[in-house]
Every structure is written in C-alpha cells, then in structure tokens.
Enzyme design. Structure first.
Site, mmCIF file in Angstrom:
data_model
loop_
_atom_site.group_PDB
_atom_site.id
_atom_site.type_symbol
_atom_site.label_atom_id
_atom_site.label_comp_id
_atom_site.label_asym_id
_atom_site.label_seq_id
_atom_site.Cartn_x
_atom_site.Cartn_y
_atom_site.Cartn_z
ATOM 1 N N ALA A 1 22.308 83.022 -10.439
ATOM 2 C CA ALA A 1 23.406 83.050 -9.473
ATOM 3 C C ALA A 1 24.762 82.556 -9.968
ATOM 4 C CB ALA A 1 23.006 82.253 -8.228
ATOM 5 N N CYS B 1 26.172 93.569 -16.562
ATOM 6 C CA CYS B 1 27.562 93.951 -16.845
ATOM 7 C C CYS B 1 27.643 94.448 -18.283
ATOM 8 C CB CYS B 1 28.518 92.797 -16.584
ATOM 9 S SG CYS B 1 28.201 91.311 -17.547
ATOM 10 N N LYS C 1 28.357 86.616 -6.665
ATOM 11 C CA LYS C 1 27.456 87.451 -5.864
ATOM 12 C C LYS C 1 26.779 86.633 -4.769
ATOM 13 C CE LYS C 1 26.858 90.782 -9.597
ATOM 14 N NZ LYS C 1 27.926 90.208 -10.470
#
Length: 443
Positions: A110, A231, A115
């Site tokens: 996290a 990503c 997010k």
C-alpha cells in the site's frame, strides 16, 4: 535522458511502429496530477482552493492533470487532505478494483498510500480498508497520508504477505496487489529507476510478484475480486505473471476491464496497458474474480475499551463533536485510544500498527485529543470551529505553528473552505496551536 540499451531494444520490438512516438515522450516533462478526496470536499471546493487549473484525466472520475511547480505539499488544501498528489494513470488500478461502500478491501502493497486513500474515498467511511506495507519506514508515510485524507475506517499493518494473509483467509470482498516492479513507468519521473534497471531485475520482480499474488488469492471470498497492477511495461511482469497466476489458480477467472483508458493488453485483451502516449506515465492492470469456494477464517475483534475508561473517552468525543455516536467502538493501545472501524477482524499476530482513527493520548488523569480524530470529521460535525480562507495569512500562520486570534473557548477545529485542517485550544481570545510539529510549513 539516458535509458538502458536493453530496455530500448525490448521496447522497440514490443511497440513496432509506435516506438518513435514512445521515445519522443522522453523529451517531454512527465505527467503530473492530483486526485480529489471525496471524504473532504467536492470538485467545486477543490478548484476554489487551488492556485492552478485542473483538467480531467480518463483514469478515474476524481483524477486530474495539474501543472504546478510551486510545491503542492505547502498548500493549505494539501494539509487539509482535499487532494492527493498522484500521477494520473496511477488511479486506474482502483478504478478497475471498483470498491463499494460497506465492503472489506485489502491493499496488500500500500505505501505511500495513493491507492489506499483512493479506496478510502470510494468507501466513504463504511466498510473496512486494510492497508498493508511490509517496509516499516514506508508504513509510516502510509499512516500519515491516510490520516491526512480523513480515513477513519482503515487498518494499517506492516507484514510480509506470507505472514499476513493466512490470518485473513476468505475475509475480503476485493483485494488490490499493486506489486513492487521494475518501475519502467517511472523513468521520466525518477532517473534513479532507469539507472537501477536491468533484465535480471525484471525477471526477479516477476517471480516476486507471482509469490505475492499467490498469498493474496487466499484472502478473497468466493465471488470476490482481485486486481493486479504494476507501473512497468515488461511482458514478463505483466501478462506473463497473469498467465502463471491463472495456471496455478483455477479458482480464479480473468475478467475483461470495461475501461476507456489505455489499450488492451498483449495477450487476450482482457487487461489494460497504459503508455506515455496514452496520457499516463505507465501502468498495467488486470482483474480476476474468485469462482471457487473459500471459507472465512478470520475471527471477530473483541478487545474494546469498557467501563469507566470507555465512558471518559466517549465524553471527550461528545465535547468535541456533534454527531450521534451510537455504539462507540473504542480500544486502547499503550497510551493512545482509537475510534475503531465499524467492522474489524481479530488483529493479534497480524503486525497491526494502527486500527481506526486516533482519538486521544492518555496523560495521567486527562485525555488529550489527537490530530487524527479531527481530520476524519467534517466542519459541521465539530462543536467549535474556526473557518479560514485558503489564501489568507491566518491559515499560513497556523500551518507554521503560530497562534491565532479567536474569541471561542475549548478545543476548536481549524478549517479551510469546508475541510478540517487541524485543531487548537482556545482561551483568552487566542487559539493555541495543536498542529503536529512534523507536519508544519517551516519556511
């Protein structure tokens, strides 16, 4: 910028005729953006509170492009948690996850919280967000961002997936794995990511990502959703990991993402890819649904404050806020008392750092309110409040730690344009500053 030769060769083969357009992107600045926080404000409030224009992005309804070089972290709207500074395409993973109010959601990787805070905004205070970060210093940033954006129904833990996930078997409606990756989509923003890249690192990341997904799979209830995102642009870390996961987990099916952003993935066209040519720095998103059974093994949390300590803490809340408390769920950890989420599993053995919002610090015979409890309340819920304009000298003085003129009395929320920024204690015509020293604008 100097990009790794092996990376360029692979991208040339991967993109074909689009390769020149891809390469041209690295001659331009990276995309910058902010994401509105619906827990704190609406779009009109946010636009009024910022000294720059916002342009909607295609990646989520609350995500905007923003071109501003003045330092987002110093703005009063940032301190108030009205927005999160985020590269626009990064919001695509939570769009694919589609969390709904009342659900239990796990964000397994996290930090720093982009997010997780987006999930918290979608839950709108109901249900449960469990945000986990295995690296302790990064978990601190995660907690700070969740607090700033007013997430009152979040648990933060610091555990590796193989330790955390078995204790939460079958507990979650939706799980996000935004996996650690080779970071190819960060090359325009972080030169170090390009310098540290290697083909061997890509393969190592793919193995680690598959291991994290294997652990995450067990935490999802039957019919629940798993979203995997990175990503990076590599097939090995994206479609390759998806293939291996499905091969080892017949209890999951991949779903097609009905999304308008990016383009179809390189395999079956069910996931989505985002390149710089698509308006974002780079992301990959795939979504799965669990079709096999999975019995929940998580116990119910029962360790709550009771008796006189509960009464004293509840009285403090009544002095601070107007809202109807109902059945107040409070718990004490060392010298801190926390307002717990409405739904909570057994926490023991799961390396939990914080559950819910921090109400107060216990100091001998008195309770001192905490910054976090004010940040998760609206101005209209606070018994005492001081409203300040976002462009005035008073809020800047407050954020530097200074005292303000104020004729009220008692603990008072300090607000800017409809969002709580912090609090102070008023007496004798002055408001003594209680904004945390580590958060202040010192220059």
């Amino acid at each position: 910028m100097q990009l790794p030769e092996a990376f360029l060769e692979r991208m040339h083969s991967q993109l074909g005729s689009e390769y020149p357009a891809f390469l041209a992107c690295y001659e331009r600045p990276a995309y910058r953006g902010v994401r509105l926080n619906p827990l704190k404000c609406g779009e009109k409030n946010l636009r009024e509170s910022l000294p720059f224009e916002l342009t909607p992005s295609p990646f989520s309804k609350n995500s905007f492009y923003a071109d501003y070089s003045g330092g987002l972290g110093k703005l009063p709207a940032h301190h108030a948690g009205m927005f999160y500074s985020q590269e626009p395409s990064a919001s695509s993973a939570v769009t694919a996850l589609d969390p709904q109010p009342g659900e239990r959601i796990l964000d397994l990787c996290a930090a720093p919280g982009g997010k997780s805070t987006q999930i918290a905004g979608a839950l709108m205070g109901s249900g449960l967000l469990w945000a986990n970060e295995p690296v302790r210093p990064r978990a601190g940033a995660l907690m700070s961002n969740l607090e700033r954006l007013g997430a009152r129904n979040a648990v933060v833990s610091c555990a590796y997936p193989e330790r955390l996930c078995p204790g939460l078997t079958g507990y979650f409606h939706r799980v996000l794995v935004d996996a650690p990756c080779s970071g190819e989509g960060m090359f325009r923003r972080e030169e170090r990511a390009a310098k540290e890249w290697s083909p061997q690192g890509v393969e190592a990341c793919a193995r680690r990502q598959l291991g994290i997904l294997d652990q995450a799979a067990g935490t999802i209830m039957e019919g629940g959703v798993l979203v995997y995102s990175t990503c990076t642009f590599s097939y090995a870390e994206n479609e390759g990991v998806v293939r291996e996961f499905l091969r080892g987990h017949p209890e999951f099916e991949q779903e097609k993402l009905p999304a308008a952003f990016g383009r179809e993935d390189m395999d079956r066209g069910l996931g989505r890819r985002i390149y710089p040519m698509d308006g974002g720095e780079g992301h990959f998103v795939a979504r799965f649904r669990r079709v096999g059974e999975n019995t929940c093994r998580a116990g119910e949390h029962r360790d709550r404050l009771k008796g006189a300590p509960l009464q004293k803490a509840a009285e403090l809340m009544d002095r601070l806020f107007l809202e109807d408390r109902g059945d107040v769920r409070l718990a004490q950890a060392r010298d801190r008392i926390f307002l717990l989420p409405g739904e909570l599993p057994e926490l023991s053995g799961l390396s939990v750092l914080r559950a819910g919002a921090e109400l107060c610090e216990v100091r001998q015979s008195r309770l001192e309110p905490s910054h976090g409890i004010f940040m998760c309340h609206r101005p209209e819920d606070c018994r005492n409040r001081l409203e300040l304009p976002t462009d005035g000298p008073e809020i800047l003085e407050y954020l530097r730690g200074g005292e303000l003129d104020f004729k009220g009395a008692g603990y008072t929320a300090v607000c800017v344009n409809g969002a709580v920024t912090g609090f102070g204690k008023a007496s004798g015509g002055r408001l003594k500053n209680r904004y945390p020293k580590g958060l202040r604008n010192l220059n």
